[in-house]
Each structure stands twice: as structure tokens, then as C-alpha cells.
Write an enzyme that holds these catalytic residues in place. Structure first.
Site, mmCIF file in Angstrom:
data_model
loop_
_atom_site.group_PDB
_atom_site.id
_atom_site.type_symbol
_atom_site.label_atom_id
_atom_site.label_comp_id
_atom_site.label_asym_id
_atom_site.label_seq_id
_atom_site.Cartn_x
_atom_site.Cartn_y
_atom_site.Cartn_z
ATOM 1 C CD GLU A 77 -7.059 0.802 -2.668
ATOM 2 O OE1 GLU A 77 -6.596 0.587 -1.542
ATOM 3 O OE2 GLU A 77 -6.703 0.170 -3.684
ATOM 4 C CG HIS A 96 -2.592 1.392 -5.340
ATOM 5 N ND1 HIS A 96 -1.858 0.860 -4.311
ATOM 6 C CD2 HIS A 96 -3.788 0.738 -5.329
ATOM 7 C CE1 HIS A 96 -2.581 -0.055 -3.682
ATOM 8 N NE2 HIS A 96 -3.758 -0.153 -4.287
ATOM 9 C CG HIS A 98 -3.736 -4.816 -5.880
ATOM 10 N ND1 HIS A 98 -5.052 -4.823 -6.277
ATOM 11 C CD2 HIS A 98 -3.593 -3.719 -5.091
ATOM 12 C CE1 HIS A 98 -5.691 -3.787 -5.727
ATOM 13 N NE2 HIS A 98 -4.829 -3.097 -5.017
ATOM 14 C CG HIS A 166 -3.571 -3.222 -0.475
ATOM 15 N ND1 HIS A 166 -4.274 -2.174 0.070
ATOM 16 C CD2 HIS A 166 -3.821 -3.155 -1.800
ATOM 17 C CE1 HIS A 166 -4.934 -1.540 -0.880
ATOM 18 N NE2 HIS A 166 -4.669 -2.115 -2.026
HETATM 19 ZN ZN LIG Z 1 -5.319 -1.404 -3.856
#
Ligand SMILES: [Zn+2]
Length: 243
Positions: A77, A96, A98, A166
């Protein structure tokens, strides 16, 4: 120490802080723009954030590809970071993650909104990006530049975008600030959960968000929390222990 070396050290510290504060699990990544070349950024190879060392950090071009060919496994990603640096010249760092307490707000019609003065830095309106709207049924991973461009477009001029089913992506003008945004996004999500269980919630007004953001973004406030978090996760010790 050169600006380059200092940037790599700060990126290692950011990885460890975000892991220690449980923003990251074994996944998640943080990057920083190159201090001299705005068309490049630094991001670790595919390593759990808690384990990242200076030698794991790779240099990437704005296309999301490594500047120097590598045999190291990479984060699939990584295009998230590239797309935001390409679209937003004001952004110097991207996270980024989760984070568990944020996840319910990615799939609920109840929006995540700031309700604490320290969380004003997450922004008053936080969009939710639904990958399905542009790309139909996928595995929900942002593994193509087109996915990442769509995500960056939904982020717009803000600091946080939630990603349906996500996680979230945060972007800010410094590594210190993006770490703080990610941490207070989690704090705010937890407080919002608790407050909503009690009854109706009074959120910060748009004017309060603007005023509190102006104060909490000051360099004095910034260095105090960064040093505290870095010490708490043992990042300085870990860096000094290496030759
Ligand atoms: Zn991710």
C-alpha cells in the site's frame, strides 16, 4: 548529523511511537518526504513498525517505486503515500493504519468528529472513502496508483480520511504533527464511543476546531509530546544502541 540522517532517525522514532501507542498493529506504515527533494520520500521496507531500523528505510519516487532497485519486500500500500505527496505539496508526512477504535466509524453512518480540544488537529469534517464506489468489489487494499489517487482526492485539503472497512490515512505538514494526528484520532474515537453511550454528544464547533488547531499546532506543544512519546517507547535508546 546531516538533514538526511536526522530525517531517517525521526522516521524510525515515528514508527516506534505509533507502534507503542497502538496506532499500528503488525501492519501500518509511516513515511516522510525527502528534506531536499520534494519528488522523493522515505518509507520502511515491509517490516512490522515496531521492528523498523534505519537500515530498513527505502527511498521512493513520487510514483511509489523505489529509487534504487531492491530485493527487500515492500509495503503493497505504499502508493497511498506517493499519491498524497504528489497531490499535496504542503504535506511532509503520511500515516496509514488500521487502528481498532477508529474502524467502527469507517462503516457506520455516525461520523467521527472532534470533541476534545487536543483532537482539533484531526479536522472538523472527516471524509470516508469507499473504494467500492470507484472500483467495485476488491480486496480493499490500496495496491494500485489509481486506488491511491482516488483516496487522495477524497482526503482533499484535510488531514484525515477514513477508509471503509479498512482503516484511515493521515497527512500533515510535519512528521511530529502526523504522529499526533494519528494518536489523537484514536483518543477521540474512544472518547466519542464512551460519550455516545452516555447520550447526546456536544462536539467542537467549527470555530473551536480552528482556534484549538491554531494553538495545538505550535512548535512548543509539538516538541513536548514528541520527546515524551519517544522516551516512553524507548526509541532513543534503540537508536543509540546501534553503531
Ligand atoms: Zn491498509
Amino acid at each position: 548529523m546531516s538533514a538526511h540522517q536526522a530525517t531517517l532517525r525521526e522516521l524510525v522514532i515515528a514508527n516506534r511511537i505509533l507502534a507503542h501507542e497502538q496506532i499500528f498493529d503488525s501492519y501500518g506504515h509511516v513515511s516522510v518526504r525527502h528534506p531536499k527533494d520534494p519528488e522523493r520520500f522515505f518509507l520502511a521496507a515491509s517490516v512490522s513498525p515496531e521492528q523498523v531500523q534505519i537500515e530498513d528505510i527505502l527511498e521512493y519516487g513520487i510514483d511509489g517505486q523505489p529509487v534504487t532497485a531492491t530485493t527487500r519486500a515492500q509495503y503493497s500500500e505504499r502508493f497511498i503515500h506517493a499519491a498524497i505527496y504528489a497531490r499535496r505539496p504542503d504535506i511532509r508526512a503520511v500515516v496509514h493504519a488500521h487502528t481498532e477504535s477508529v474502524l467502527p466509524f469507517t462503516v457506520s453512518s455516525t461520523p467521527l468528529r472532534p470533541l476534545l480540544h487536543v483532537a482539533a488537529i484531526i479536522g472538523h469534517d472527516i471524509p470516508v472513502w469507499d473504494m467500492n464506489a470507484d472500483f467495485g468489489d476488491t480486496d480493499l487494499l490500496v495496491t494500485h496508483p489509481d486506488h491511491a489517487a482516488s483516496l487522495a482526492q477524497t482526503l482533499g485539503s484535510g488531514r484525515v480520511v477514513l477508509m471503509r472497512g479498512h482503516g484511515f490515512t493521515a497527512a500533515a505538514a510535519s512528521l511530529e504533527l502526523v504522529v499526533r494526528v494519528a494518536i489523537y484520532l484514536k483518543v477521540n474515537a474512544q472518547a466519542q464511543w464512551a460519550a455516545m453511550a452516555l447520550g447526546p454528544v456536544q462536539f467542537l464547533s467549527a470555530g473551536e476546531v480552528a482556534a484549538a488547531d491554531a494553538r495545538m499546532g505550535s512548535p512548543k506543544a509539538a516538541s513536548r509530546v514528541w520527546e515524551n512519546w519517544a522516551q516512553r517507547c524507548g526509541a532513543d535508546v534503540a537508536l543509540q544502541a546501534r553503531p
